[in-house]
Design a protein around this motif. Structure first.
Motif, PDB file in Angstrom:
ATOM      1  N   ASP A   1       0.578  -0.843  -0.023  1.00  0.00           N
ATOM      2  CA  ASP A   1       0.212   0.196  -0.178  1.00  0.00           C
ATOM      3  C   ASP A   1       1.239   0.993   0.093  1.00  0.00           C
ATOM      4  N   GLN A   2       0.440   2.589  -0.378  1.00  0.00           N
ATOM      5  CA  GLN A   2       0.488   3.588   0.005  1.00  0.00           C
ATOM      6  C   GLN A   2       1.675   3.820   1.195  1.00  0.00           C
ATOM      7  N   ALA A   3       1.457   3.777   2.377  1.00  0.00           N
ATOM      8  CA  ALA A   3       2.321   3.610   3.559  1.00  0.00           C
ATOM      9  C   ALA A   3       3.542   2.986   3.221  1.00  0.00           C
ATOM     10  N   ALA A   4       3.245   1.664   3.167  1.00  0.00           N
ATOM     11  CA  ALA A   4       4.746   0.327   2.886  1.00  0.00           C
ATOM     12  C   ALA A   4       5.458   1.467   1.488  1.00  0.00           C
ATOM     13  N   LEU A   5       5.286   1.445   0.471  1.00  0.00           N
ATOM     14  CA  LEU A   5       5.851   1.869  -0.482  1.00  0.00           C
ATOM     15  C   LEU A   5       7.142   3.212   0.349  1.00  0.00           C
ATOM     16  N   TYR A   6       6.169   4.569   1.226  1.00  0.00           N
ATOM     17  CA  TYR A   6       6.561   5.377   1.712  1.00  0.00           C
ATOM     18  C   TYR A   6       7.802   5.045   2.523  1.00  0.00           C
ATOM     19  N   GLY A   7       7.776   4.196   3.471  1.00  0.00           N
ATOM     20  CA  GLY A   7       8.066   3.497   3.946  1.00  0.00           C
ATOM     21  C   GLY A   7       9.578   2.882   3.987  1.00  0.00           C
ATOM     22  N   ILE A   8       9.280   2.312   2.406  1.00  0.00           N
ATOM     23  CA  ILE A   8      10.948   1.638   1.623  1.00  0.00           C
ATOM     24  C   ILE A   8      11.699   2.729   0.984  1.00  0.00           C
ATOM     25  N   LEU A   9      10.581   3.706   0.801  1.00  0.00           N
ATOM     26  CA  LEU A   9      11.487   4.868   0.311  1.00  0.00           C
ATOM     27  C   LEU A   9      12.547   5.850   1.230  1.00  0.00           C
ATOM     28  N   ASP A  10      11.801   6.186   2.295  1.00  0.00           N
ATOM     29  CA  ASP A  10      12.186   6.626   3.298  1.00  0.00           C
ATOM     30  C   ASP A  10      13.901   4.870   3.678  1.00  0.00           C
ATOM     31  N   ARG A  11      13.633   3.565   3.864  1.00  0.00           N
ATOM     32  CA  ARG A  11      14.975   3.410   4.121  1.00  0.00           C
ATOM     33  C   ARG A  11      15.591   3.981   3.171  1.00  0.00           C
ATOM     34  N   ILE A  12      15.159   3.829   2.082  1.00  0.00           N
ATOM     35  CA  ILE A  12      16.300   4.042   0.732  1.00  0.00           C
ATOM     36  C   ILE A  12      17.087   5.363   1.090  1.00  0.00           C
ATOM     37  N   GLN A  13      16.253   6.166   1.428  1.00  0.00           N
ATOM     38  CA  GLN A  13      17.463   7.731   1.138  1.00  0.00           C
ATOM     39  C   GLN A  13      17.943   7.350   2.522  1.00  0.00           C
ATOM     40  N   ALA A  14      17.652   7.050   4.033  1.00  0.00           N
ATOM     41  CA  ALA A  14      18.572   7.137   5.432  1.00  0.00           C
ATOM     42  C   ALA A  14      19.647   5.995   5.482  1.00  0.00           C
ATOM     43  N   LEU A  15      19.768   4.928   3.891  1.00  0.00           N
ATOM     44  CA  LEU A  15      20.885   4.507   3.431  1.00  0.00           C
ATOM     45  C   LEU A  15      21.659   4.151   3.149  1.00  0.00           C
ATOM     46  N   GLY A  16      21.142   5.472   2.627  1.00  0.00           N
ATOM     47  CA  GLY A  16      22.486   7.567   1.578  1.00  0.00           C
ATOM     48  C   GLY A  16      22.259   5.529   0.079  1.00  0.00           C
ATOM     49  N   LEU A  17      21.445   4.866  -0.041  1.00  0.00           N
ATOM     50  CA  LEU A  17      21.356   4.312  -1.852  1.00  0.00           C
ATOM     51  C   LEU A  17      20.645   5.143  -2.472  1.00  0.00           C
ATOM     52  N   GLU A  18      21.579   5.592  -4.072  1.00  0.00           N
ATOM     53  CA  GLU A  18      20.655   6.094  -5.048  1.00  0.00           C
ATOM     54  C   GLU A  18      19.683   5.658  -5.471  1.00  0.00           C
ATOM     55  N   LEU A  19      17.842   6.300  -5.239  1.00  0.00           N
ATOM     56  CA  LEU A  19      17.626   5.235  -6.244  1.00  0.00           C
ATOM     57  C   LEU A  19      16.871   6.208  -7.675  1.00  0.00           C
ATOM     58  N   VAL A  20      17.426   4.935  -8.406  1.00  0.00           N
ATOM     59  CA  VAL A  20      17.643   4.781  -9.980  1.00  0.00           C
ATOM     60  C   VAL A  20      15.289   4.692 -10.035  1.00  0.00           C
ATOM     61  N   GLU A  21      15.068   4.304 -10.067  1.00  0.00           N
ATOM     62  CA  GLU A  21      13.312   4.390 -10.632  1.00  0.00           C
ATOM     63  C   GLU A  21      12.259   2.809  -9.840  1.00  0.00           C
ATOM     64  N   VAL A  22      11.053   4.096 -10.439  1.00  0.00           N
ATOM     65  CA  VAL A  22      10.089   2.978  -8.683  1.00  0.00           C
ATOM     66  C   VAL A  22       8.956   3.504  -9.580  1.00  0.00           C
ATOM     67  N   ARG A  23       8.309   1.845 -10.183  1.00  0.00           N
ATOM     68  CA  ARG A  23       7.092   1.740 -10.896  1.00  0.00           C
ATOM     69  C   ARG A  23       6.109   0.551 -10.479  1.00  0.00           C
ATOM     70  N   ARG A  24       5.105   0.587 -11.002  1.00  0.00           N
ATOM     71  CA  ARG A  24       3.789   0.310 -10.046  1.00  0.00           C
ATOM     72  C   ARG A  24       4.077  -0.739 -11.364  1.00  0.00           C
ATOM     73  N   LEU A  25       3.971  -2.246 -11.210  1.00  0.00           N
ATOM     74  CA  LEU A  25       3.856  -3.023 -12.337  1.00  0.00           C
ATOM     75  C   LEU A  25       2.439  -3.475 -12.273  1.00  0.00           C
ATOM     76  N   PRO A  26       2.079  -3.903 -13.413  1.00  0.00           N
ATOM     77  CA  PRO A  26       0.681  -3.641 -14.036  1.00  0.00           C
ATOM     78  C   PRO A  26       0.056  -5.242 -13.478  1.00  0.00           C
ATOM     79  N   GLU A  27      -1.467  -5.178 -13.069  1.00  0.00           N
ATOM     80  CA  GLU A  27      -1.808  -6.169 -12.599  1.00  0.00           C
ATOM     81  C   GLU A  27      -1.325  -7.402 -12.723  1.00  0.00           C
ATOM     82  N   GLY A  28      -1.425  -8.490 -12.666  1.00  0.00           N
ATOM     83  CA  GLY A  28      -0.917 -10.215 -13.261  1.00  0.00           C
ATOM     84  C   GLY A  28       0.378 -10.048 -13.001  1.00  0.00           C
ATOM     85  N   ARG A  29       1.603  -9.001 -13.533  1.00  0.00           N
ATOM     86  CA  ARG A  29       2.668  -9.661 -13.996  1.00  0.00           C
ATOM     87  C   ARG A  29       4.004  -9.579 -13.064  1.00  0.00           C
TER      88      ARG A  29
END
Length: 98
Positions: A58-86
């Motif tokens: 859900d949106q809260a879980a996604l933002y939590g993951i993005l916060d962890r990426i930033q806190a760990l100093g990792l460089e985010l390249v891309e975030v994308r929602r996968l089509p349903e069923g993929r």
């Protein structure tokens, strides 16, 4: 965590949990220690990136993951929602891809 919500169009009264599948790409390879910070995700290395797959986030879980990426100093390249069923990691160019 709260009450699970239903998506419109659930057949025969079956509730589907709200959330989508996401693919998150990080520049470079992450160490085993960093991988443990993302235990709820599938982590694969696809040089020159590390790919995180999250199912039914859900949106809260996604933002939590993005916060962890930033806190760990990792460089985010891309975030994308996968089509349903993929399935995560499926090659969209593959003739068998949904």
């Amino acid at each position: 965590m709260g009450t699970a919500e239903e998506r419109p169009g659930a057949e025969r009264g079956e509730a589907r949990q709200v959330g989508d599948d996401f693919e998150i790409r990080i520049k470079g390879r992450v160490s085993q220690a960093f991988r443990s910070a993302f235990a709820e995700l599938t982590v694969t290395v696809s040089p020159p990136e590390t790919v995180l797959h999250g199912a039914r986030l859900d949106q809260a879980a996604l933002y939590g993951i993005l916060d962890r990426i930033q806190a760990l100093g990792l460089e985010l390249v891309e975030v994308r929602r996968l089509p349903e069923g993929r399935a995560p990691g499926a090659d969209p160019a593959s003739p068998n891809a949904p």
